[in-house]
Structures are given as structure tokens and as C-alpha cells.
Design a protein around this motif. Structure first.
Motif, PDB file in Angstrom:
ATOM      1  N   ALA A 193      42.345  28.805  28.340  1.00  0.00           N
ATOM      2  CA  ALA A 193      42.015  30.138  27.811  1.00  0.00           C
ATOM      3  C   ALA A 193      40.714  30.621  28.442  1.00  0.00           C
ATOM      4  CB  ALA A 193      41.883  30.080  26.297  1.00  0.00           C
ATOM      5  N   LEU A 194      40.748  31.798  29.029  1.00  0.00           N
ATOM      6  CA  LEU A 194      39.606  32.307  29.786  1.00  0.00           C
ATOM      7  C   LEU A 194      38.789  33.329  29.000  1.00  0.00           C
ATOM      8  CD1 LEU A 194      41.442  32.733  33.216  1.00  0.00           C
ATOM      9  CD2 LEU A 194      39.821  30.935  32.594  1.00  0.00           C
ATOM     10  N   ASP A 195      39.090  33.506  27.725  1.00  0.00           N
ATOM     11  CA  ASP A 195      38.443  34.578  26.958  1.00  0.00           C
ATOM     12  C   ASP A 195      36.924  34.455  26.931  1.00  0.00           C
ATOM     13  OD1 ASP A 195      39.314  32.275  25.409  1.00  0.00           O
ATOM     14  OD2 ASP A 195      38.438  33.282  23.678  1.00  0.00           O
ATOM     15  N   LYS A 196      36.412  33.246  26.768  1.00  0.00           N
ATOM     16  CA  LYS A 196      34.956  33.102  26.685  1.00  0.00           C
ATOM     17  C   LYS A 196      34.297  33.314  28.042  1.00  0.00           C
ATOM     18  CE  LYS A 196      35.085  30.331  22.554  1.00  0.00           C
ATOM     19  NZ  LYS A 196      36.588  30.266  22.547  1.00  0.00           N
ATOM     20  N   LEU A 197      34.948  32.832  29.091  1.00  0.00           N
ATOM     21  CA  LEU A 197      34.428  33.066  30.437  1.00  0.00           C
ATOM     22  C   LEU A 197      34.386  34.569  30.726  1.00  0.00           C
ATOM     23  CD1 LEU A 197      33.509  31.820  33.193  1.00  0.00           C
ATOM     24  CD2 LEU A 197      35.916  31.980  33.902  1.00  0.00           C
ATOM     25  N   VAL A 198      35.416  35.277  30.296  1.00  0.00           N
ATOM     26  CA  VAL A 198      35.453  36.725  30.521  1.00  0.00           C
ATOM     27  C   VAL A 198      34.281  37.402  29.817  1.00  0.00           C
ATOM     28  CG1 VAL A 198      36.724  38.850  29.969  1.00  0.00           C
ATOM     29  CG2 VAL A 198      37.934  36.896  30.964  1.00  0.00           C
ATOM     30  N   GLN A 199      34.024  37.028  28.571  1.00  0.00           N
ATOM     31  CA  GLN A 199      32.917  37.658  27.842  1.00  0.00           C
ATOM     32  C   GLN A 199      31.587  37.364  28.532  1.00  0.00           C
ATOM     33  OE1 GLN A 199      33.144  39.993  25.369  1.00  0.00           O
ATOM     34  NE2 GLN A 199      35.326  39.863  25.840  1.00  0.00           N
ATOM     35  N   LEU A 200      31.428  36.137  29.010  1.00  0.00           N
ATOM     36  CA  LEU A 200      30.218  35.767  29.760  1.00  0.00           C
ATOM     37  C   LEU A 200      30.092  36.638  31.012  1.00  0.00           C
ATOM     38  CD1 LEU A 200      29.036  32.195  30.635  1.00  0.00           C
ATOM     39  CD2 LEU A 200      29.568  33.738  32.509  1.00  0.00           C
ATOM     40  N   MET A 201      31.204  36.874  31.689  1.00  0.00           N
ATOM     41  CA  MET A 201      31.176  37.684  32.916  1.00  0.00           C
ATOM     42  C   MET A 201      30.827  39.140  32.602  1.00  0.00           C
ATOM     43  SD  MET A 201      34.496  36.111  34.924  1.00  0.00           S
ATOM     44  CE  MET A 201      34.325  37.195  36.364  1.00  0.00           C
ATOM     45  N   LEU A 202      31.372  39.651  31.504  1.00  0.00           N
ATOM     46  CA  LEU A 202      31.098  41.046  31.149  1.00  0.00           C
ATOM     47  C   LEU A 202      29.629  41.236  30.774  1.00  0.00           C
ATOM     48  CD1 LEU A 202      34.294  41.895  29.037  1.00  0.00           C
ATOM     49  CD2 LEU A 202      33.814  42.512  31.411  1.00  0.00           C
ATOM     50  N   GLU A 203      29.035  40.179  30.206  1.00  0.00           N
ATOM     51  CA  GLU A 203      27.619  40.268  29.816  1.00  0.00           C
ATOM     52  C   GLU A 203      26.681  40.132  31.005  1.00  0.00           C
ATOM     53  OE1 GLU A 203      27.313  37.192  26.849  1.00  0.00           O
ATOM     54  OE2 GLU A 203      28.734  38.282  25.550  1.00  0.00           O
ATOM     55  N   ASN A 204      27.147  39.458  32.059  1.00  0.00           N
ATOM     56  CA  ASN A 204      26.235  39.119  33.158  1.00  0.00           C
ATOM     57  C   ASN A 204      26.562  39.757  34.502  1.00  0.00           C
ATOM     58  OD1 ASN A 204      24.279  36.944  32.088  1.00  0.00           O
ATOM     59  ND2 ASN A 204      26.286  36.325  31.293  1.00  0.00           N
ATOM     60  N   GLY A 205      27.557  40.624  34.520  1.00  0.00           N
ATOM     61  CA  GLY A 205      27.900  41.227  35.805  1.00  0.00           C
ATOM     62  C   GLY A 205      28.464  42.613  35.625  1.00  0.00           C
ATOM     63  N   ASP A 206      28.571  43.322  36.721  1.00  0.00           N
ATOM     64  CA  ASP A 206      29.095  44.680  36.689  1.00  0.00           C
ATOM     65  C   ASP A 206      30.583  44.612  37.084  1.00  0.00           C
ATOM     66  OD1 ASP A 206      29.265  47.353  36.492  1.00  0.00           O
ATOM     67  OD2 ASP A 206      27.610  47.795  37.873  1.00  0.00           O
ATOM     68  N   VAL A 207      31.407  44.156  36.130  1.00  0.00           N
ATOM     69  CA  VAL A 207      32.822  43.884  36.402  1.00  0.00           C
ATOM     70  C   VAL A 207      33.647  45.165  36.243  1.00  0.00           C
ATOM     71  CG1 VAL A 207      34.846  42.536  35.676  1.00  0.00           C
ATOM     72  CG2 VAL A 207      32.558  41.513  35.566  1.00  0.00           C
ATOM     73  N   ASN A 208      34.399  45.513  37.279  1.00  0.00           N
ATOM     74  CA  ASN A 208      35.267  46.693  37.210  1.00  0.00           C
ATOM     75  C   ASN A 208      36.686  46.374  36.752  1.00  0.00           C
ATOM     76  OD1 ASN A 208      33.465  48.696  37.954  1.00  0.00           O
ATOM     77  ND2 ASN A 208      33.764  48.307  40.151  1.00  0.00           N
ATOM     78  N   PHE A 209      37.145  45.184  37.141  1.00  0.00           N
ATOM     79  CA  PHE A 209      38.543  44.857  36.849  1.00  0.00           C
ATOM     80  C   PHE A 209      38.743  43.352  36.889  1.00  0.00           C
ATOM     81  CE2 PHE A 209      43.105  44.567  38.263  1.00  0.00           C
ATOM     82  CZ  PHE A 209      43.652  45.077  37.104  1.00  0.00           C
ATOM     83  N   LEU A 210      39.638  42.877  36.028  1.00  0.00           N
ATOM     84  CA  LEU A 210      39.989  41.457  35.988  1.00  0.00           C
ATOM     85  C   LEU A 210      41.502  41.321  35.908  1.00  0.00           C
ATOM     86  CD1 LEU A 210      37.542  40.159  33.207  1.00  0.00           C
ATOM     87  CD2 LEU A 210      37.370  39.659  35.658  1.00  0.00           C
ATOM     88  N   ARG A 211      42.009  40.272  36.508  1.00  0.00           N
ATOM     89  CA  ARG A 211      43.434  39.969  36.351  1.00  0.00           C
ATOM     90  C   ARG A 211      43.605  38.457  36.477  1.00  0.00           C
ATOM     91  NH1 ARG A 211      48.525  42.374  37.536  1.00  0.00           N
ATOM     92  NH2 ARG A 211      47.711  44.374  36.859  1.00  0.00           N
ATOM     93  N   ASP A 212      44.388  37.850  35.597  1.00  0.00           N
ATOM     94  CA  ASP A 212      44.637  36.417  35.764  1.00  0.00           C
ATOM     95  C   ASP A 212      45.710  36.231  36.841  1.00  0.00           C
ATOM     96  OD1 ASP A 212      46.390  37.599  33.960  1.00  0.00           O
ATOM     97  OD2 ASP A 212      46.736  35.751  32.841  1.00  0.00           O
ATOM     98  N   ALA A 213      45.496  35.227  37.671  1.00  0.00           N
ATOM     99  CA  ALA A 213      46.345  35.043  38.857  1.00  0.00           C
ATOM    100  C   ALA A 213      47.493  34.095  38.551  1.00  0.00           C
ATOM    101  CB  ALA A 213      45.504  34.529  40.019  1.00  0.00           C
ATOM    102  N   THR A 214      48.449  34.574  37.745  1.00  0.00           N
ATOM    103  CA  THR A 214      49.591  33.730  37.373  1.00  0.00           C
ATOM    104  C   THR A 214      50.715  33.892  38.404  1.00  0.00           C
ATOM    105  OG1 THR A 214      50.341  35.444  35.854  1.00  0.00           O
ATOM    106  CG2 THR A 214      48.952  33.730  34.939  1.00  0.00           C
ATOM    107  N   ARG A 215      51.933  34.232  37.938  1.00  0.00           N
ATOM    108  CA  ARG A 215      53.085  34.343  38.852  1.00  0.00           C
ATOM    109  C   ARG A 215      52.745  35.149  40.102  1.00  0.00           C
ATOM    110  NH1 ARG A 215      58.268  36.668  35.750  1.00  0.00           N
ATOM    111  NH2 ARG A 215      56.686  38.024  34.864  1.00  0.00           N
ATOM    112  N   GLY A 216      53.062  34.593  41.257  1.00  0.00           N
ATOM    113  CA  GLY A 216      52.805  35.312  42.501  1.00  0.00           C
ATOM    114  C   GLY A 216      51.437  35.006  43.088  1.00  0.00           C
ATOM    115  N   GLY A 217      50.535  34.472  42.260  1.00  0.00           N
ATOM    116  CA  GLY A 217      49.228  34.045  42.740  1.00  0.00           C
ATOM    117  C   GLY A 217      48.288  35.182  43.099  1.00  0.00           C
ATOM    118  N   VAL A 218      47.143  34.796  43.643  1.00  0.00           N
ATOM    119  CA  VAL A 218      46.077  35.748  43.989  1.00  0.00           C
ATOM    120  C   VAL A 218      46.585  36.810  44.969  1.00  0.00           C
ATOM    121  CG1 VAL A 218      43.877  35.943  45.243  1.00  0.00           C
ATOM    122  CG2 VAL A 218      44.173  34.158  43.501  1.00  0.00           C
TER     123      VAL A 218
END
Lengths: 327, 327
Positions: A193-218
Motif C-alpha cells: 500500500a503506497l498511501d503513506k508514501l504518497v502523503q509524504l510525497m505531497l508534503e515534500n514535493g511539487d507533485v503534479n500527477f501520480l499513477r501506480d505502474a500496474t498492468r502494462g508497467g511504466v
């Protein structure tokens, strides 16, 4: 050739899946976005996913863990905090109670860790031979604050592209089981689960967009973003983080980790300097191998890999994933 | 005998399903209510259902119509107005595109009629032989005003029990196909969205609680309410509305329409005089055969049928539904 039947490739998350979405679902349902979640009312998002993984148990997780973390991640990628999940089980008659209990235990454990409440659900049983053990559909609801609403529409020329760690771990863990490679130690899925990492990223960076790299990959996900934004994306081949075992198996089987499904990896589009953000991510257990792997450019369209000798190799969207039933 | 494997009966909606819920899901997930929907945040409800009906197409509907109306109904029974639906498809490889298109068309048609927005979803494909054509999980979100929040907790001694029409139509339509009875004209399923009828009922009656009478039928649902409220329910055998064809086939096969799944029928617990409410319901196309079938009492516990000669016959919860894969 006109394909008039659904094939395994239509569920791969790659080109054929998009063809199916465009030709059937998007046109009938009038869906305008390919986002993994949708807003409902003010400041809430919803996301649903059917999980049909085979085998059901694998090093690093099981279908229950995957179903909960997968939905937590889809919700979290929108910038929201996951709050509630409902679950629908389709179970094949003859399935073992003890396996069901293990799966349900995994689900509750992951939900509790993320402080997500499982509100209830539905159970259907089908005759033996009419399913594959168990299928689990999870639907998650998240709440967010306005400033954290992420969208592909925010992606800009010059954005840096980050991943939180090694690619391909989930796929290689499944290939090892499915192809009976019997690697020792068995490669583990990155299912998390990446929820906590995401919150950390939102607090510490200027994030425009996120997507988890599941089916089909990056590579597949980046193609979707490139298409939606009409921008180009250039990755640096020297920066793509892949473990040595994944590299070896990939070379052996002729597979590319950039197209492999992950279950605990995200791609982030970040404005400006990423050094501080990456150093913060590296302190989180799910971001230890975080790295900047590329950049958005308006000088070309599509997705490319800058090779070691400096050329640009296209990373097109593929018709199908090499390995279905992986999530 | 200790059953250590899941059986078809565990998906029947009857006694074995409740055993499964109590022994595995409720204990792990800490779910305290058996309601078909759960509140999320202020004034919103969520409900999820997996649809595994066989055959996929039947007189009066198909799996697509059923998936949308079923979820609309689950949301509507809470008193909420259905607003959004997300959809997860599990499709067997080899499934026809043309059938998928028919199903998706049905879904959109029902959603539009109820002004429900289909927000998106997920599609997975499994190998031939690992599913049964198509399974559809729909999750619905509804919004409600405080005064309309319905709950089994509101049910009181003296409440009248209403149904909106004939019981058993859906089950008999499916039995006709599955058992190849070849009745002519073929009996039609009652599959329908009840959201507008529910709003009409809330405006014109003192409704304490609603539940759609799907898996397990009216008798099973009433047993759940009787158990939750510790009250008794007495139905009047002369009032149970059943069409002549359903009566004939039921007698032929030894089945009881009170235990048959419906897909367009609700059970209502209403305070005080029901005449005005019933006359209003009769003007709605889905309430033409609305009738008061019984009453809540605190003089006994459980569910009973008052027979024509005045005796009380218990209507217990059964272990299993006579016909699985019906919704």
C-alpha cells in the motif's frame, strides 16, 4: 483481421484493453477520462478493480493483500486518503475455507494498516469449473483536500519523472511460480500500500500527477499520459531501477521490466527540483530506491528511452502484456 | 459434519451464506450490520454486488440490466437516491464482442433511465474455462436527506408489511430457461429499477424500512429482520401475490414463491394506515399489484404464515436456495 471475440490480450492493460475500452465501454458509458479513479460529490473519489491473479498465493502477498493494496493505491494516486472499501467475492465451489480465511485475514491486515474501513460486501458462489478459485472486486472511497487533487492535466513540459523503486518485482515473482523456474530465494512481489508514501510525497514535493505502474508497467502508463497531454517523455536507460535477479530473468526470457506489472510502484510527475523529495522518499521503506528516471518535453510526442549511446528508442504501447492474470 | 469447502449453498443468500458471513467475513472485517449498503461520510451510501447469473440473457433482462438495477435497488432501499456506479467486468476469453456490446448497452440504458452516472471501471479477462462468460460487479453510491434514512432499527410492533407486486417472476423465468420447460409465452423476469417507486413511497407513506427481496426471497429477508429486531412477523397466506403461472410451476416443482429471488420487488415496513400509500403505489407501473401481506408483532419471534384455516406455519430460514446463479 477483425477480432470478434474477447481474447486474453483484452485484459492485459495494454493496447487491446484500450481498444476494448474505446470501442465498447467509453462509447456506451460516455466515460471521458482514463483515470483509475473518479470524483463523487465534493472531495471524494471512487475506484474499483477486479482481481483475478493466478496463483492466489505468492511470495510477498496473496490475492487478498493485492485486492486491498491495489485499491488503496488507485485511490491514493488521485491525492486522496483512502477511507472505505467494499468487497465482492466470486468463489468457485470446492474452494477451501482455510484458504478463504487466509485471504480475508490478509485483507483485514492491510486495511487496518492503512486505516481503511472494510464496510461490507457481497459473496457469490459459482459451480466448480466456472471460476478460478476466487475473484475479488474491491471498490475504494477516498477523501482529499482541494490542493492535493492530482490530474494528468497538470503535467507540464519540464516535469521530472520519478519512480519509488525497482521495477518488475511483482511480475518476476509470478513468472517464477507460473513457469516453475524454482529460483532460490524465490523473488518476492512488491505488493504494498503506497498511501503513506504518497502523503509524504505531497508534503515534500511539487507533485503534479501520480499513477501506480500496474498492468502494462511504466511504459504503458507513460504512453497514456503522453497521449492525453500531447507531450513527449524521455527516460534515461541508465536510471531505470531494476534488481539483478529481475534483470537476469528478463534477459533470459526476452522481457522488458519497463512493461512489467508492479504492485507497489508509482510513477510521479514532479515540478522543479526533485532532490529534496527523493531524499525524503528514500527514508520511507517503500521509497528506498526512489530515483528520477526521465523528463517531460514538448519537443516531441510519445515515449522514448535514451540509450547508453545517446540514441532515442521508442517505447510504444504494446498490444498485450506478456503475462496475463498477474493482478 | 464440518464442511471445510465452499459449496454452492454458501452463495444462495440463505442460511449457509449467513454462516459464511458470520464465520469468516464478519469476524475478520468486524462488520456489525447485515444491511445491503453502508454509509460513507455524511449522507452518502455505498453498495456493491457481484452478478454471476446464468444464463446471461433471459426474458425481461440480461446480466447488464440486472447489474445496474440490482445496485440501484440496493442503494435505493436505504432511502438514498442513486447517483453513481462503477463497474468491474471479469470476462472469459472467447466471449463474443456482440454479446458484450448488448450487455453494456443494457447497462447504460438502465443507468440513464435512473439518472445514474457510470463513472468508469475495470476489465479483466481470464482464460477460457476459468469463468462463465462474464461476471459483473457493480458498486453504487447514493445520496440522501436525513429524514429518509431507513434502517431495520426503525421497525416497530404493529408495522404493516407491504410488497409492490407478484413474487417469484424472476426465479420462474430463469427456471423455465435452465430446466428447458419451454413455457409459452416464456415467463418474464421482474428485473427493474425501483428507485422512483421508493421515492414515491417515501413521499406518500410512513416507511420505516425497505429491502429488495432478491436471493432467498421475501421469507429469508423477513427472517433477517425478525432476528435483528427480536420481533415476530406474521404473513397472511391469502394475501401473498403470485401470478398463476408462477403458482403452477411452483406447485409442479415443489417450490415456494416466498423463498424465490425477485429482481424488482421490495418489502416495506410501514407505520399506520397503508391504504393511501398502496393506492399511490398502484398508480406506478412497478407497484400495480402492491398489497399489504402481513404485520409485525411483539407477541412472538420469527416469521410465520397464517394459513387459510387460521393456523401459524413457521417460515424458517433455509440452508440454501433451490436455484443458485440466479442473480
Amino acid at each position: 483481421m477483425r477480432i470478434d471475440k474477447i481474447t486474453i490480450g483484452h485484459g492485459s492493460g495494454a493496447g487491446l484493453t484500450r481498444e476494448l475500452i474505446n470501442s465498447v465501454f467509453a462509447s456506451e458509458f460516455k466515460i471521458t477520462s482514463l483515470d483509475d479513479s473518479a470524483e463523487i460529490g465534493k472531495n471524494m473519489v471512487i475506484s474499483t478493480d477486479a482481481h483475478v491473479i493466478s496463483p492466489l498465493f505468492f511470495p510477498g502477498g496473496d490475492i487478498g493483500k493485492l485486492a486491498i493494496t491495489g485499491t488503496i493505491n488507485d485511490v491514493a494516486m488521485s491525492g486522496a486518503i483512502p477511507k472505505f472499501i467494499v468487497v465482492a467475492f466470486i468463489i468457485e465451489a470446492g474452494f477451501r475455507f482455510s484458504d478463504l480465511k487466509k485471504i480475508v485475514y490478509s485483507m483485514q491486515k492491510e486495511a487496518e494498516a492503512a486505516r481503511v474501513q472494510i464496510l461490507g460486501g457481497d459473496t457469490k458462489v459459482v459451480e466448480k469449473g466456472k471460476a478460478d478459485g476466487i475473484f475479488i472486486t474491491t471498490t475504494g472511497i477516498g477523501q482529499f483536500v482541494e490542493k492535493n487533487k492530482l490530474s494528468a492535466k497538470k503535467v507540464r513540459n519540464g516535469d521530472k519523472i520519478l519512480v519509488n523503486g525497482n521495477l518488475g518485482d511483482h511480475t518476476i515473482a509470478l513468472i517464477n511460480l507460473r513457469q516453475k523456474l524454482e529460483l532460490s530465494p524465490a523473488p518476492r512481489s512488491d505488493c504494498a500500500a503506497l498511501d503513506k508514501l504518497v502523503q509524504l510525497m505531497l508534503e515534500n514535493g511539487d507533485v503534479n500527477f501520480l499513477r501506480d505502474a500496474t498492468r502494462g508497467g511504466v511504459a504503458t502508463i507513460l504512453n497514456e499520459i503522453a497521449e492525453e497531454t500531447k507531450l513527449g517523455i524521455i527516460l534515461d536507460s541508465k536510471k531505470i531501477p531494476v534488481s539483478s535477479i529481475v534483470t537476469s530473468i528478463s534477459e533470459l526470457l526476452g522481457l522488458d521490466p519497463l512493461y512489467m506489472a508492479n504492485e507497489g510502484k508509482l510513477v510521479a510527475f514532479v515540478k522543479d527540483d526533485t532532490k529534496m523529495l527523493i531524499s525524503k522518499m528514500k527514508k520511507h521503506e517503500l521509497g528506498r530506491n526512489a530515483i528520477e528516471i526521465g523528463e517531460v518535453t514538448d519537443e516531441l510526442q510519445g515515449v522514448y528511452l535514451r540509450t547508453e549511446i545517446g540514441g532515442l528508442r521508442p517505447l510504444p504501447i504494446l498490444d498485450s502484456d506478456p503475462l496475463p492474470r498477474i493482478c
